[in-house]
Design a protein around this motif. Structure first.
Motif, PDB file in Angstrom:
ATOM      1  N   VAL A 167      15.101 -11.598  12.506  1.00 17.24           N
ATOM      2  CA  VAL A 167      15.974 -12.352  11.603  1.00 17.24           C
ATOM      3  C   VAL A 167      16.514 -13.593  12.300  1.00 17.24           C
ATOM      4  N   ASP A 168      16.960 -13.440  13.534  1.00 14.37           N
ATOM      5  CA  ASP A 168      17.506 -14.582  14.276  1.00 14.37           C
ATOM      6  C   ASP A 168      16.446 -15.655  14.516  1.00 14.37           C
ATOM      7  N   ALA A 169      15.194 -15.221  14.628  1.00 13.74           N
ATOM      8  CA  ALA A 169      14.101 -16.175  14.848  1.00 13.74           C
ATOM      9  C   ALA A 169      13.643 -16.836  13.556  1.00 13.74           C
ATOM     10  N   GLY A 170      14.202 -16.394  12.405  1.00 14.69           N
ATOM     11  CA  GLY A 170      13.852 -17.000  11.128  1.00 14.69           C
ATOM     12  C   GLY A 170      12.641 -16.400  10.456  1.00 14.69           C
ATOM     13  N   TYR A 171      12.162 -15.252  10.951  1.00 14.28           N
ATOM     14  CA  TYR A 171      10.993 -14.618  10.328  1.00 14.28           C
ATOM     15  C   TYR A 171      11.337 -14.013   8.968  1.00 14.28           C
ATOM     16  N   ALA A 172      12.551 -13.510   8.829  1.00 20.46           N
ATOM     17  CA  ALA A 172      12.944 -12.788   7.616  1.00 20.46           C
ATOM     18  C   ALA A 172      14.382 -13.127   7.241  1.00 20.46           C
ATOM     19  N   ASP A 173      14.715 -12.882   5.984  1.00 18.56           N
ATOM     20  CA  ASP A 173      16.058 -13.142   5.492  1.00 18.56           C
ATOM     21  C   ASP A 173      17.045 -12.166   6.108  1.00 18.56           C
ATOM     22  N   ASN A 174      18.288 -12.600   6.228  1.00 17.29           N
ATOM     23  CA  ASN A 174      19.333 -11.764   6.821  1.00 17.29           C
ATOM     24  C   ASN A 174      19.552 -10.459   6.052  1.00 17.29           C
ATOM     25  N   SER A 175      19.259 -10.470   4.745  1.00 15.25           N
ATOM     26  CA  SER A 175      19.453  -9.268   3.926  1.00 15.25           C
ATOM     27  C   SER A 175      18.488  -8.149   4.296  1.00 15.25           C
ATOM     28  N   LEU A 176      17.468  -8.465   5.089  1.00 16.91           N
ATOM     29  CA  LEU A 176      16.468  -7.462   5.478  1.00 16.91           C
ATOM     30  C   LEU A 176      16.753  -6.846   6.840  1.00 16.91           C
ATOM     31  N   GLN A 177      17.820  -7.264   7.481  1.00 18.75           N
ATOM     32  CA  GLN A 177      18.092  -6.789   8.840  1.00 18.75           C
ATOM     33  C   GLN A 177      18.517  -5.330   8.850  1.00 18.75           C
ATOM     34  N   VAL A 178      17.882  -4.572   9.714  1.00 20.13           N
ATOM     35  CA  VAL A 178      18.210  -3.158   9.913  1.00 20.13           C
ATOM     36  C   VAL A 178      18.827  -3.002  11.295  1.00 20.13           C
ATOM     37  N   GLY A 179      19.958  -2.319  11.382  1.00 16.86           N
ATOM     38  CA  GLY A 179      20.565  -2.117  12.690  1.00 16.86           C
ATOM     39  C   GLY A 179      22.066  -2.052  12.623  1.00 16.86           C
ATOM     40  N   GLN A 180      22.686  -2.045  13.776  1.00 15.35           N
ATOM     41  CA  GLN A 180      24.136  -1.912  13.870  1.00 15.35           C
ATOM     42  C   GLN A 180      24.866  -3.014  13.119  1.00 15.35           C
ATOM     43  N   THR A 181      24.350  -4.236  13.173  1.00 21.93           N
ATOM     44  CA  THR A 181      24.982  -5.352  12.471  1.00 21.93           C
ATOM     45  C   THR A 181      24.261  -5.692  11.177  1.00 21.93           C
ATOM     46  N   GLY A 182      23.347  -4.829  10.755  1.00 24.90           N
ATOM     47  CA  GLY A 182      22.639  -5.002   9.495  1.00 24.90           C
ATOM     48  C   GLY A 182      22.831  -3.787   8.614  1.00 24.90           C
ATOM     49  N   LYS A 183      21.753  -3.348   7.986  1.00 27.61           N
ATOM     50  CA  LYS A 183      21.836  -2.187   7.107  1.00 27.61           C
ATOM     51  C   LYS A 183      21.457  -0.919   7.860  1.00 27.61           C
ATOM     52  N   VAL A 184      22.101   0.172   7.486  1.00 24.19           N
ATOM     53  CA  VAL A 184      21.781   1.495   8.027  1.00 24.19           C
ATOM     54  C   VAL A 184      20.935   2.218   7.000  1.00 24.19           C
ATOM     55  N   VAL A 185      19.734   2.616   7.381  1.00 24.92           N
ATOM     56  CA  VAL A 185      18.812   3.252   6.443  1.00 24.92           C
ATOM     57  C   VAL A 185      18.379   4.609   6.994  1.00 24.92           C
ATOM     58  N   ALA A 233       0.822  -1.214   0.000  1.00 24.94           N
ATOM     59  CA  ALA A 233       0.000   0.000   0.000  1.00 24.94           C
ATOM     60  C   ALA A 233       0.853   1.261   0.000  1.00 24.94           C
ATOM     61  N   LEU A 234       2.043   1.168   0.622  1.00 22.95           N
ATOM     62  CA  LEU A 234       2.918   2.332   0.724  1.00 22.95           C
ATOM     63  C   LEU A 234       3.990   2.375  -0.366  1.00 22.95           C
ATOM     64  N   GLY A 235       4.140   1.280  -1.113  1.00 24.37           N
ATOM     65  CA  GLY A 235       5.242   1.187  -2.069  1.00 24.37           C
ATOM     66  C   GLY A 235       6.575   1.169  -1.349  1.00 24.37           C
ATOM     67  N   ALA A 236       6.625   0.436  -0.241  1.00 23.88           N
ATOM     68  CA  ALA A 236       7.777   0.466   0.648  1.00 23.88           C
ATOM     69  C   ALA A 236       8.605  -0.812   0.568  1.00 23.88           C
ATOM     70  N   ALA A 237       9.842  -0.720   1.013  1.00 23.39           N
ATOM     71  CA  ALA A 237      10.695  -1.882   1.202  1.00 23.39           C
ATOM     72  C   ALA A 237      10.377  -2.495   2.562  1.00 23.39           C
ATOM     73  N   ILE A 238      10.732  -3.753   2.739  1.00 21.51           N
ATOM     74  CA  ILE A 238      10.490  -4.442   4.004  1.00 21.51           C
ATOM     75  C   ILE A 238      11.823  -4.664   4.717  1.00 21.51           C
ATOM     76  N   GLY A 239      11.831  -4.364   6.028  1.00 18.54           N
ATOM     77  CA  GLY A 239      13.000  -4.584   6.856  1.00 18.54           C
ATOM     78  C   GLY A 239      12.625  -5.422   8.058  1.00 18.54           C
ATOM     79  N   ALA A 240      13.608  -5.728   8.886  1.00 18.47           N
ATOM     80  CA  ALA A 240      13.361  -6.551  10.066  1.00 18.47           C
ATOM     81  C   ALA A 240      14.387  -6.227  11.141  1.00 18.47           C
ATOM     82  N   SER A 241      13.999  -6.457  12.389  1.00 19.20           N
ATOM     83  CA  SER A 241      14.945  -6.310  13.485  1.00 19.20           C
ATOM     84  C   SER A 241      15.837  -7.554  13.541  1.00 19.20           C
ATOM     85  N   ARG A 242      16.914  -7.465  14.293  1.00 20.29           N
ATOM     86  CA  ARG A 242      17.796  -8.623  14.404  1.00 20.29           C
ATOM     87  C   ARG A 242      17.073  -9.789  15.079  1.00 20.29           C
ATOM     88  N   ALA A 243      16.214  -9.478  16.061  1.00 13.53           N
ATOM     89  CA  ALA A 243      15.479 -10.535  16.748  1.00 13.53           C
ATOM     90  C   ALA A 243      14.599 -11.311  15.773  1.00 13.53           C
TER      91      ALA A 243
END
Length: 348
Positions: free
Chosen positions: A268-286, A256-266
């Motif tokens: 990603v670690d739980a297997g909800y999302a791919d590692n490439s979607l991680q946002v944070g200190q050990t992921g991507k800075v956006v 609806a927003l035409g947005a990208a999808i990101g995820a917290s490290r928690a």
């Protein structure tokens, strides 16, 4: 009486001052599938702030380089473009690419600064080259200032997950100053159709028996905007329970927003999302125009990757969640009720 009148040559009496040559930056322009990475365009903007000449360096396979060079020559701020093509350069392996940079940065090199995006590839290449030349490197800078009189460059960079800002000064005694750029801190350099930077080919440096070989590249394919450069991002946390719920809840909102999808490290670690979607200190800075944090508590490691966003919207049922301390708009609610209602409103 005989009087002598002294006669002076003004040219002989004039003082001459040695002036240091102006800065000349060498920018590593990374590319994929014929497109220059947005992070490299931000690095180019940072290099222009030095106030001197800017040379772009393009390395790659023979069938890719020509097209990328043609695009780079139209970039605003580039004085010249160097390019080197070899099948060995098809993948940016530090042990194979770094000898070429070492050759360019020999003792008689005109370059005073080496600049790149703070990408996973450049984070391996630049420090390696700097170490081989017995020079330091400054990583992930967010601002810079060059003093021509002292030929010193001062940088700022975040430390302690963004809770403090370090000011680092590279003195004139460093003949080459290496630094990587946080892409969200600098605007991407624009295309100037009237620009025509000088082009020069350089011979590749062959590395016999390289210690590292490229095996394969696994990319996550998506029709959505790239997370690192998207203007709108919808991120989910561990509160989304599992991968199926994560997808079912966030995808309609992102559509609806035409947005990208990101995820917290928690998440990603739980297997909800791919590692490439991680946002944070050990992921991507956006730093998008809009960042929506859905079911994210706001751990300091996550905030380090998104707190520079222009508008932060948080939905969490815990009113004490740390995410609300940085959010511009906060909604204390059950995300399983709030998100579907928001999607319906956006569709109207």
């Amino acid at each position: 009486m005989l009087r002598l009148r002294p006669i002076f040559n003004a040219h002989q009496l004039s003082r001459r001052y040695a002036t240091a040559a102006g800065p000349h930056a060498l920018v590593l322009l990374e590319h994929r599938a014929g497109v220059i990475d947005s992070g490299s365009l931000s690095a180019l903007t940072a290099a222009q702030q030095l106030g001197g000449q800017v040379t772009g360096l393009i390395i790659g396979a023979p069938d890719e380089v020509k097209n990328v060079v043609d695009k780079a020559k139209k970039l605003k701020g580039l004085t010249s473009v160097l390019h080197s093509s070899s099948q060995h350069y098809a993948h940016s392996i530090p042990e194979i690419v770094s000898p070429l940079l070492e050759k360019l940065l020999s003792d008689n090199s005109p370059y005073t600064h080496v600049v790149s995006a703070h990408s996973s590839s450049a984070k391996s290449i630049l420090p390696r080259v700097a170490a081989r030349l017995d020079l330091p490197a400054v990583s992930d800078i967010t601002s810079l200032e060059h003093d021509r009189s002292s030929n010193a460059t001062t940088f700022t960079r975040p430390i302690y997950a963004g809770n403090a800002i370090a000011t680092v000064r590279a003195p004139s005694s460093l003949r080459v100053k290496f630094f990587t750029v946080r892409s969200t801190a600098f605007k991407a350099s624009a295309v100037d159709e009237s620009a025509q930077a000088e082009e020069k080919a350089i011979d590749p440096v062959e590395v016999p028996n390289p210690p590292t070989q490229h095996v394969r590249t696994d990319l996550t394919k998506s029709d959505r905007p790239d997370l690192g450069s998207a203007s709108r991002v919808v991120s989910g946390g561990r509160a989304l329970k599992n991968a199926e719920t994560f997808k079912a809840t966030l995808e309609p909102l992102a559509d609806a927003l035409g947005a990208a999808i990101g995820a917290s490290r928690a998440a990603v670690d739980a297997g909800y999302a791919d590692n490439s979607l991680q946002v944070g200190q050990t992921g991507k800075v956006v730093a998008p125009e809009l960042y929506m944090a859905i079911g994210i508590s706001g751990a300091i490691q996550h905030l380090a990757g998104m707190k520079d966003s222009k508008l932060i919207v948080a939905i969490n049922k815990d009113p004490e969640a740390p995410i609300f301390q940085v959010a511009d708009v906060g909604l204390v609610a059950d995300l399983y009720q709030a998100v579907p209602e928001l999607v319906e409103k956006l569709k109207q």
